[in-house]
Design a protein around this motif. Sequence first.
Motif, PDB file in Angstrom:
ATOM      1  N   VAL A   1     -13.840 -14.443   3.991  1.00  0.00           N
ATOM      2  CA  VAL A   1     -13.448 -13.445   2.608  1.00  0.00           C
ATOM      3  C   VAL A   1     -15.077 -14.131   2.383  1.00  0.00           C
TER       4      VAL A   1
ATOM      5  N   GLU B   1       0.399  -1.314  -0.402  1.00  0.00           N
ATOM      6  CA  GLU B   1       0.894  -0.254   0.248  1.00  0.00           C
ATOM      7  C   GLU B   1       0.837   1.312  -0.115  1.00  0.00           C
TER       8      GLU B   1
ATOM      9  N   PRO C   1     -12.775 -13.540  -5.437  1.00  0.00           N
ATOM     10  CA  PRO C   1     -12.453 -14.526  -4.218  1.00  0.00           C
ATOM     11  C   PRO C   1     -13.727 -15.214  -4.005  1.00  0.00           C
TER      12      PRO C   1
ATOM     13  N   CYS D   1      -5.075  -9.695 -14.945  1.00  0.00           N
ATOM     14  CA  CYS D   1      -3.477 -10.653 -13.747  1.00  0.00           C
ATOM     15  C   CYS D   1      -2.893 -11.057 -14.782  1.00  0.00           C
TER      16      CYS D   1
ATOM     17  N   CYS E   1      -5.977 -15.268  -0.194  1.00  0.00           N
ATOM     18  CA  CYS E   1      -6.526 -14.183  -0.591  1.00  0.00           C
ATOM     19  C   CYS E   1      -5.030 -13.448  -0.708  1.00  0.00           C
TER      20      CYS E   1
HETATM   21  N1  COA Z   1      -2.948 -10.577   2.926  1.00  0.00           N
HETATM   22  C1  COA Z   1      -2.266 -10.564   4.974  1.00  0.00           C
HETATM   23  N2  COA Z   1      -3.361  -9.749   5.073  1.00  0.00           N
HETATM   24  C2  COA Z   1      -3.494  -9.182   4.039  1.00  0.00           C
HETATM   25  C3  COA Z   1      -4.342  -9.049   3.200  1.00  0.00           C
HETATM   26  C4  COA Z   1      -4.019 -10.320   2.062  1.00  0.00           C
HETATM   27  N3  COA Z   1      -4.099 -10.566   0.863  1.00  0.00           N
HETATM   28  N4  COA Z   1      -5.606  -8.453   3.149  1.00  0.00           N
HETATM   29  C5  COA Z   1      -5.371  -7.696   3.642  1.00  0.00           C
HETATM   30  N5  COA Z   1      -4.622  -7.861   4.845  1.00  0.00           N
HETATM   31  C6  COA Z   1      -4.361  -7.224   5.972  1.00  0.00           C
HETATM   32  C7  COA Z   1      -3.943  -5.415   5.993  1.00  0.00           C
HETATM   33  O1  COA Z   1      -2.852  -4.762   5.740  1.00  0.00           O
HETATM   34  C8  COA Z   1      -4.684  -4.964   7.622  1.00  0.00           C
HETATM   35  O2  COA Z   1      -3.647  -4.966   8.260  1.00  0.00           O
HETATM   36  P1  COA Z   1      -3.628  -4.034   8.780  1.00  0.00           P
HETATM   37  O3  COA Z   1      -5.154  -3.720   9.935  1.00  0.00           O
HETATM   38  O4  COA Z   1      -2.751  -4.270  10.111  1.00  0.00           O
HETATM   39  O5  COA Z   1      -3.452  -3.122   7.920  1.00  0.00           O
HETATM   40  C9  COA Z   1      -5.980  -6.533   7.185  1.00  0.00           C
HETATM   41  O6  COA Z   1      -5.059  -7.342   6.956  1.00  0.00           O
HETATM   42  C10 COA Z   1      -7.093  -5.626   7.350  1.00  0.00           C
HETATM   43  O7  COA Z   1      -7.014  -5.332   5.267  1.00  0.00           O
HETATM   44  P2  COA Z   1      -7.833  -4.294   4.406  1.00  0.00           P
HETATM   45  O8  COA Z   1      -7.481  -4.039   3.854  1.00  0.00           O
HETATM   46  O9  COA Z   1      -8.779  -3.808   5.243  1.00  0.00           O
HETATM   47  O10 COA Z   1      -9.178  -5.908   3.562  1.00  0.00           O
HETATM   48  P3  COA Z   1      -9.997  -5.707   3.238  1.00  0.00           P
HETATM   49  O11 COA Z   1     -11.091  -6.767   3.960  1.00  0.00           O
HETATM   50  O12 COA Z   1     -10.749  -4.808   2.544  1.00  0.00           O
HETATM   51  O13 COA Z   1      -9.606  -7.131   2.309  1.00  0.00           O
HETATM   52  C11 COA Z   1      -9.416  -8.788   0.638  1.00  0.00           C
HETATM   53  C12 COA Z   1      -9.336  -7.940   1.847  1.00  0.00           C
HETATM   54  C13 COA Z   1      -8.669 -10.139   1.228  1.00  0.00           C
HETATM   55  C14 COA Z   1     -11.026  -8.819   0.991  1.00  0.00           C
HETATM   56  C15 COA Z   1      -8.326  -7.912  -0.792  1.00  0.00           C
HETATM   57  O14 COA Z   1      -6.868  -8.152  -0.503  1.00  0.00           O
HETATM   58  C16 COA Z   1      -9.126  -8.528  -2.118  1.00  0.00           C
HETATM   59  O15 COA Z   1     -10.198  -9.018  -2.420  1.00  0.00           O
HETATM   60  N6  COA Z   1      -7.848  -9.693  -1.890  1.00  0.00           N
HETATM   61  C17 COA Z   1      -8.618 -10.078  -3.722  1.00  0.00           C
HETATM   62  C18 COA Z   1      -8.239  -9.587  -5.095  1.00  0.00           C
HETATM   63  C19 COA Z   1      -7.950  -9.553  -5.418  1.00  0.00           C
HETATM   64  O16 COA Z   1      -9.785 -10.187  -6.777  1.00  0.00           O
HETATM   65  N7  COA Z   1      -6.830 -10.039  -6.837  1.00  0.00           N
HETATM   66  C20 COA Z   1      -7.523 -10.346  -8.505  1.00  0.00           C
HETATM   67  C21 COA Z   1      -7.102 -11.622  -8.232  1.00  0.00           C
HETATM   68  S1  COA Z   1      -7.409 -12.981  -9.595  1.00  0.00           S
END
Ligand code: COA
Length: 379
Positions: A199, A17, A144, A85, A208
């Motif tokens: 999630v 970030e 997801p 991606c 994720c």
């Molecule tokens: N792995 C490890 N830690 C993670 C993480 C991950 N995937 N995602 C977020 N975190 C951590 C953050 O750093 C944050 O930590 P902090 O509170 O110490 O700062 C905490 O977890 C919460 O993060 P936040 O950003 O609020 O999570 P979110 O709920 O908004 O999003 C997901 C989480 C999994 C829904 C999001 O990362 C996501 O959508 N991932 C998939 C992306 C995707 O689809 N990519 C395309 C692939 S085909």
Amino acid sequence: MRETVYVLGGGQTRFGELWGKSLSDLIREAVDSAITNTKILPTDIDMVIVGNMVGGETAEQAHLGTFASSLLPHHPPALRVEAACASGGLAVHTACAFLESGKAETILVIGAEKLTDVAGDIVTSALMHAGDSEKDLPSGLTFPSIFALTATAYMHRYGLKREDLSLVSACSHRAAVKNPYAQFRKEIPAATISKSPLVADPLRLLDCSPISDGAAAIILSMRKESPVHIAASQLANESLSLIDRESLTSFVSTRTAFQSALKEANWNRNDIDCIELHDCFSIASLLHLEDFGFAEEGQAIRLFRDGDTDASGSLPVNPSGGLKACGHPIGATGVKQILDCWKQLTSQAPNQVVNATHAMAHNLGGVGATCTVHLLESI
Ligand code: COA
């Protein structure tokens, strides 16, 4: 490859970030670092190719080929490619095709994405444009939840347990501890992963890949030599919508690209010393390893359980930390994978695989709708 395409090396930003940096800052930083690290003159570059998916939607900047070309004093011809991606892998594949055709001799390939300047729901919607807007999107699916469907189908078919799935992410997080460019550099035990917030059932937060910013750049050349060359560059596709697929637990595009790459390089699968694969969600790693044929259907988890996938194991998978722990700035990932393979083959990787001479980069777009496979070899 019909011609020898050398990987001269490259550079990248840290993934994460990165609040203080814009998309153009990220591209500029990766390009400067690639030029400095490879010691080439900017004017040696006769083409620029950028992989990016959602620059217009999340950073208000499209036309990225021209933007990147403008960073060089002589403004070489440039273009941007997009394959969700797999945009980075497609940029590398496109560069290989231009080099083989003789249209260019040295190409700067960039992958970049800036996702964290907009709210999470905007990013999730923008990423979902990689699915089928008529067949998949109206049902409310997100990435997801699509991979949660594949995980559910896999667990039902093969009896995989939720606790087993956590071994996959644990392996990536273990590897990333040593990687200074990774978004998450903390070892996370499997038990913590199993208890992380839900999630899309059965996938949890720590299954994720995260939302990330970042850029990577490499230089490919036929004029300047290097100890590492690309032995194969393959692109394969399958139907965009899940509805039109025969299986939820195998990607035809991966199978096709991988088999074609082995044939192009004249390699056997067992020649491969290390793999950077597209672990957008933990379940994906299992599907890919089975699609490559490194495990029978339903059996890939054994590789993680037995430690084979660690850098010191018999089949090192994502020694960089992969998408899960390095982060996944969409368009940057496929280019960064090539850079990581180059580091392994030149013994400069933070999590080095001993005596690696053959490496593979596997990049996926959508739910396996696009796949690129690159095989790299050190001389
Ligand atoms: N792995 C490890 N830690 C993670 C993480 C991950 N995937 N995602 C977020 N975190 C951590 C953050 O750093 C944050 O930590 P902090 O509170 O110490 O700062 C905490 O977890 C919460 O993060 P936040 O950003 O609020 O999570 P979110 O709920 O908004 O999003 C997901 C989480 C999994 C829904 C999001 O990362 C996501 O959508 N991932 C998939 C992306 C995707 O689809 N990519 C395309 C692939 S085909």
